[in-house]
Design a protein around this motif. Structure first.
Motif, PDB file in Angstrom:
ATOM      1  N   GLU A   6     -25.317  29.738  23.553  1.00 23.56           N
ATOM      2  CA  GLU A   6     -25.500  30.649  25.237  1.00 23.56           C
ATOM      3  C   GLU A   6     -26.300  31.105  24.300  1.00 23.56           C
ATOM      4  O   GLU A   6     -24.963  32.307  24.177  1.00 23.56           O
ATOM      5  N   MET A   7     -27.299  31.620  24.111  1.00 23.19           N
ATOM      6  CA  MET A   7     -27.730  32.906  23.788  1.00 23.19           C
ATOM      7  C   MET A   7     -29.126  33.610  24.907  1.00 23.19           C
ATOM      8  O   MET A   7     -29.528  32.769  25.896  1.00 23.19           O
ATOM      9  N   TYR A   8     -29.388  34.730  24.692  1.00 21.29           N
ATOM     10  CA  TYR A   8     -30.089  35.692  26.062  1.00 21.29           C
ATOM     11  C   TYR A   8     -30.907  36.330  25.508  1.00 21.29           C
ATOM     12  O   TYR A   8     -30.835  36.397  24.251  1.00 21.29           O
ATOM     13  N   VAL A   9     -32.308  35.550  25.860  1.00 21.96           N
ATOM     14  CA  VAL A   9     -33.665  35.801  24.788  1.00 21.96           C
ATOM     15  C   VAL A   9     -34.499  37.071  25.382  1.00 21.96           C
ATOM     16  O   VAL A   9     -34.111  37.390  26.260  1.00 21.96           O
ATOM     17  N   LEU A  10     -34.851  37.704  24.274  1.00 21.63           N
ATOM     18  CA  LEU A  10     -34.741  39.141  24.101  1.00 21.63           C
ATOM     19  C   LEU A  10     -36.821  39.020  24.404  1.00 21.63           C
ATOM     20  O   LEU A  10     -37.075  39.910  24.486  1.00 21.63           O
ATOM     21  N   GLN A  11     -37.704  37.862  23.018  1.00 24.80           N
ATOM     22  CA  GLN A  11     -38.843  37.721  23.052  1.00 24.80           C
ATOM     23  C   GLN A  11     -39.547  36.612  22.981  1.00 24.80           C
ATOM     24  O   GLN A  11     -38.193  35.807  21.935  1.00 24.80           O
ATOM     25  N   ILE A  24     -43.221  28.196  18.722  1.00 22.13           N
ATOM     26  CA  ILE A  24     -43.057  29.158  19.850  1.00 22.13           C
ATOM     27  C   ILE A  24     -41.814  30.017  18.852  1.00 22.13           C
ATOM     28  O   ILE A  24     -41.083  29.566  18.123  1.00 22.13           O
ATOM     29  N   ARG A  25     -41.709  31.113  18.851  1.00 24.13           N
ATOM     30  CA  ARG A  25     -40.771  32.332  17.778  1.00 24.13           C
ATOM     31  C   ARG A  25     -39.910  32.818  19.250  1.00 24.13           C
ATOM     32  O   ARG A  25     -40.014  33.570  19.815  1.00 24.13           O
ATOM     33  N   ILE A  26     -38.782  32.290  19.284  1.00 28.07           N
ATOM     34  CA  ILE A  26     -37.879  32.646  20.260  1.00 28.07           C
ATOM     35  C   ILE A  26     -36.368  34.453  19.735  1.00 28.07           C
ATOM     36  O   ILE A  26     -35.718  33.499  18.867  1.00 28.07           O
ATOM     37  N   ASP A  27     -36.642  35.342  19.873  1.00 25.55           N
ATOM     38  CA  ASP A  27     -35.776  36.047  20.001  1.00 25.55           C
ATOM     39  C   ASP A  27     -35.021  36.087  20.752  1.00 25.55           C
ATOM     40  O   ASP A  27     -34.684  36.422  21.647  1.00 25.55           O
ATOM     41  N   THR A  28     -33.529  36.268  20.028  1.00 27.00           N
ATOM     42  CA  THR A  28     -32.121  36.228  20.850  1.00 27.00           C
ATOM     43  C   THR A  28     -30.849  36.928  20.094  1.00 27.00           C
ATOM     44  O   THR A  28     -31.098  37.387  19.086  1.00 27.00           O
ATOM     45  N   VAL A  29     -30.138  36.964  21.432  1.00 25.46           N
ATOM     46  CA  VAL A  29     -28.515  37.307  20.837  1.00 25.46           C
ATOM     47  C   VAL A  29     -27.916  36.856  22.101  1.00 25.46           C
ATOM     48  O   VAL A  29     -27.777  36.392  23.236  1.00 25.46           O
ATOM     49  N   ASN A  30     -27.035  36.812  21.581  1.00 26.21           N
ATOM     50  CA  ASN A  30     -25.153  36.739  22.607  1.00 26.21           C
ATOM     51  C   ASN A  30     -23.721  37.483  21.724  1.00 26.21           C
ATOM     52  O   ASN A  30     -24.309  38.674  20.901  1.00 26.21           O
ATOM     53  N   ILE A  48     -34.375  22.354  22.435  1.00 28.69           N
ATOM     54  CA  ILE A  48     -33.841  24.063  23.113  1.00 28.69           C
ATOM     55  C   ILE A  48     -34.426  23.858  24.544  1.00 28.69           C
ATOM     56  O   ILE A  48     -35.380  22.891  25.362  1.00 28.69           O
ATOM     57  N   PHE A  49     -33.722  24.132  25.346  1.00 27.88           N
ATOM     58  CA  PHE A  49     -33.035  23.642  26.621  1.00 27.88           C
ATOM     59  C   PHE A  49     -33.326  25.452  27.443  1.00 27.88           C
ATOM     60  O   PHE A  49     -32.982  26.308  27.201  1.00 27.88           O
ATOM     61  N   LEU A  50     -34.516  25.410  28.386  1.00 25.41           N
ATOM     62  CA  LEU A  50     -34.291  26.420  29.221  1.00 25.41           C
ATOM     63  C   LEU A  50     -32.887  27.227  30.197  1.00 25.41           C
ATOM     64  O   LEU A  50     -32.870  28.236  30.643  1.00 25.41           O
ATOM     65  N   LYS A  51     -31.488  26.078  30.931  1.00 21.65           N
ATOM     66  CA  LYS A  51     -30.985  26.041  31.531  1.00 21.65           C
ATOM     67  C   LYS A  51     -29.704  25.049  30.857  1.00 21.65           C
ATOM     68  O   LYS A  51     -29.816  24.237  30.382  1.00 21.65           O
ATOM     69  N   ARG A  52     -29.364  26.113  30.875  1.00 23.52           N
ATOM     70  CA  ARG A  52     -27.463  25.293  30.183  1.00 23.52           C
ATOM     71  C   ARG A  52     -27.503  23.763  30.852  1.00 23.52           C
ATOM     72  O   ARG A  52     -26.862  22.845  29.654  1.00 23.52           O
ATOM     73  N   SER A  53     -27.639  23.424  31.664  1.00 20.97           N
ATOM     74  CA  SER A  53     -26.978  22.624  32.858  1.00 20.97           C
ATOM     75  C   SER A  53     -27.527  21.478  31.489  1.00 20.97           C
ATOM     76  O   SER A  53     -27.450  20.067  32.273  1.00 20.97           O
TER      77      SER A  53
END
Length: 65
Positions: A6-11, A24-30, A48-53
């Motif tokens: 699980e990561m949080y998307v920054l950009q 798509i380039r996805i910059d993330t942080v946890n 790549i999924f937008l929801k954990r479920s």
């Protein structure tokens, strides 16, 4: 069959590769680290999924979790 990370998307940046491939380039942080990754648009909903479920459902179909 990898664990869900699980990561949080920054950009999010949309890019063109060659003439027809969109990426798509996805910059993330946890809590543990930062990450970045480049994915093809077609990877959304596959690896790549937008929801954990959605990720949990895909893992269950693969025989994981």
């Amino acid at each position: 069959k990898e664990p869900i990370i699980e990561m949080y998307v920054l950009q999010v940046r949309f890019m063109w590769l060659h003439k027809f491939n969109k990426a798509i380039r996805i910059d993330t942080v946890n809590a543990n680290d930062m990450g970045e990754g480049c994915y093809f648009v077609e990877d959304i909903g596959k690896s790549i999924f937008l929801k954990r479920s959605e990720a949990e459902e895909a893992l269950a179909k693969m025989g994981g979790k």
